[in-house]
Write an enzyme that holds these catalytic residues in place. Structure first.
Site, PDB file in Angstrom:
ATOM      1  N   LYS A 105      35.326  17.675  87.164  1.00 38.32           N
ATOM      2  CA  LYS A 105      35.851  17.948  85.811  1.00 38.32           C
ATOM      3  C   LYS A 105      35.316  19.299  85.304  1.00 38.32           C
ATOM      4  O   LYS A 105      35.132  20.219  86.089  1.00 38.32           O
ATOM      5  CB  LYS A 105      35.497  16.801  84.863  1.00 38.32           C
ATOM      6  N   GLY A 115      35.131   6.987  83.059  1.00 33.45           N
ATOM      7  CA  GLY A 115      33.989   7.489  82.292  1.00 33.45           C
ATOM      8  C   GLY A 115      33.432   6.488  81.285  1.00 33.45           C
ATOM      9  O   GLY A 115      32.649   6.850  80.407  1.00 33.45           O
ATOM     10  N   HIS A 145      46.017  13.841  86.229  1.00 33.37           N
ATOM     11  CA  HIS A 145      44.843  13.045  85.817  1.00 33.37           C
ATOM     12  C   HIS A 145      45.047  12.597  84.371  1.00 33.37           C
ATOM     13  O   HIS A 145      45.644  13.328  83.569  1.00 33.37           O
ATOM     14  CB  HIS A 145      43.584  13.916  85.946  1.00 33.37           C
ATOM     15  N   GLU A 180      44.073   4.980  88.526  1.00 29.30           N
ATOM     16  CA  GLU A 180      42.914   5.108  87.649  1.00 29.30           C
ATOM     17  C   GLU A 180      43.235   4.479  86.298  1.00 29.30           C
ATOM     18  O   GLU A 180      43.857   5.127  85.445  1.00 29.30           O
ATOM     19  CB  GLU A 180      42.589   6.583  87.430  1.00 29.30           C
ATOM     20  N   ASN A 227      35.611  14.456  91.626  1.00 31.39           N
ATOM     21  CA  ASN A 227      36.238  15.269  90.575  1.00 31.39           C
ATOM     22  C   ASN A 227      35.139  15.709  89.611  1.00 31.39           C
ATOM     23  O   ASN A 227      34.641  14.899  88.836  1.00 31.39           O
ATOM     24  CB  ASN A 227      37.289  14.411  89.847  1.00 31.39           C
ATOM     25  N   GLU A 277      43.190  12.598  81.892  1.00 25.39           N
ATOM     26  CA  GLU A 277      42.701  13.556  80.877  1.00 25.39           C
ATOM     27  C   GLU A 277      43.710  14.682  80.672  1.00 25.39           C
ATOM     28  O   GLU A 277      43.855  15.195  79.564  1.00 25.39           O
ATOM     29  CB  GLU A 277      41.315  14.087  81.291  1.00 25.39           C
ATOM     30  N   SER A 314      34.856   4.743  87.021  1.00 24.52           N
ATOM     31  CA  SER A 314      33.465   4.290  87.058  1.00 24.52           C
ATOM     32  C   SER A 314      33.038   3.754  88.431  1.00 24.52           C
ATOM     33  O   SER A 314      32.359   2.728  88.517  1.00 24.52           O
ATOM     34  CB  SER A 314      33.206   3.259  85.957  1.00 24.52           C
TER      35      SER A 314
END
Ligand code: PEP
Length: 252
Positions: free
Chosen positions: A11, A174, A96, A168, A9, A98, A214
């Site tokens: 992003k 991240g 996701h 996730e 991904n 985010e 991560s």
């Protein structure tokens, strides 16, 4: 047997020129890619077409990071499933964390997006996961249960079989903090239990459940050694050809 699926991904990184370079490097590094694993690249929308041109004769597949649930219309700034198909996508990431955090996506919008993706023959990669606060309050299972129940409501068994789920934990995305393989596997096993409850045993045993948060070359092997982990969704480490290649080439 569930075939491991490794997804990068990207992003909001890489101009189309940079995306083309990274895709070319990966095609070169992965000429010996075996069909015991599936690899998917998810560049930003502006990189989709150029990346597709680079990977189309290789086993690497293309995915998008988001879509809108309507087929077309007055939805400024949005992209439909048909548009993604048109530029070569076969996968799309949905929900996701985010998107949920910064763009107000909910289990209900995730649900609509899953139907829109399936309608065009795209494989949805449906993301679920708890925040740090929720984990510390022992609410992990409750949150995951709601995300699965509400996100997948109304799907037939055969539609559910076409999904990939990505677990996730938000606190691991991240941050450099990976869930331990055991922590991740515990939630994956719970997701399989939920799939059996909401659908049936076949759906529960056949759906692939990826871990994301991560993932790096030095932790891929231990994550993939867990029985309910069927692949990984990789953010930061997918932006570098060498580190993503090492992840893809993990050995059991
Ligand atoms: C992600 O983007 O889904 C992700 C897991 O990011 P990272 O690998 O950087 O934690």
């Amino acid at each position: 047997m569930r075939r491991p699926v490794i997804v990068g991904n990207w992003k909001m990184h890489k101009t189309s020129t940079e995306a083309e370079e990274l895709a070319k490097a990966l095609v070169n590094h992965l000429t010996d890619l075996t069909d015991d694993r599936e690899v998917v690249l998810c560049p930003p929308f502006t990189g989709l077409k150029v990346v597709f041109e680079v990977i189309k004769s290789s086993p690497i597949k293309l995915g998008a990071q988001n879509l809108h649930w309507e087929k077309s219309g007055a939805f400024t700034g949005e992209i439909s499933a048909l548009m993604l198909k048109d530029v070569g996508c076969s996968y799309v990431i949905i929900g996701h964390s985010e998107r949920r955090t910064y763009f107000c996506e909910t289990n209900s919008t995730v649900n609509k997006k899953i139907f829109a993706a399936l309608d065009q023959g795209l494989i949805p990669i449906v993301c679920v996961g708890e925040t740090l606060e929720e984990r510390e309050k022992n609410q992990t299972f409750e949150i995951i249960e709601r995300q699965i129940r509400e996100g997948l409501v109304g799907l037939t068994h055969s539609q559910a079989l076409r999904l990939i789920i990505a677990y996730e934990p938000v606190w691991a995305i991240g941050t450099g903090k990976t869930a331990t393989p055991e922590q991740a596997n515990e939630v994956h096993t719970f997701i399989r239990y939920l799939l059996a409850k909401n659908f049936n045993e076949t759906v529960a045993s056949e759906i692939r459940i990826q871990y994301g948060g991560s993932v790096r070359p030095d932790n891929i092997k231990s994550l993939m050694s867990q029985k309910d982990i069927d692949g990984v969704l990789v953010g930061g480490a997918s932006l570098d050809a060498d580190s993503f290649t090492k992840i893809v080439k993990f050995k059991e």
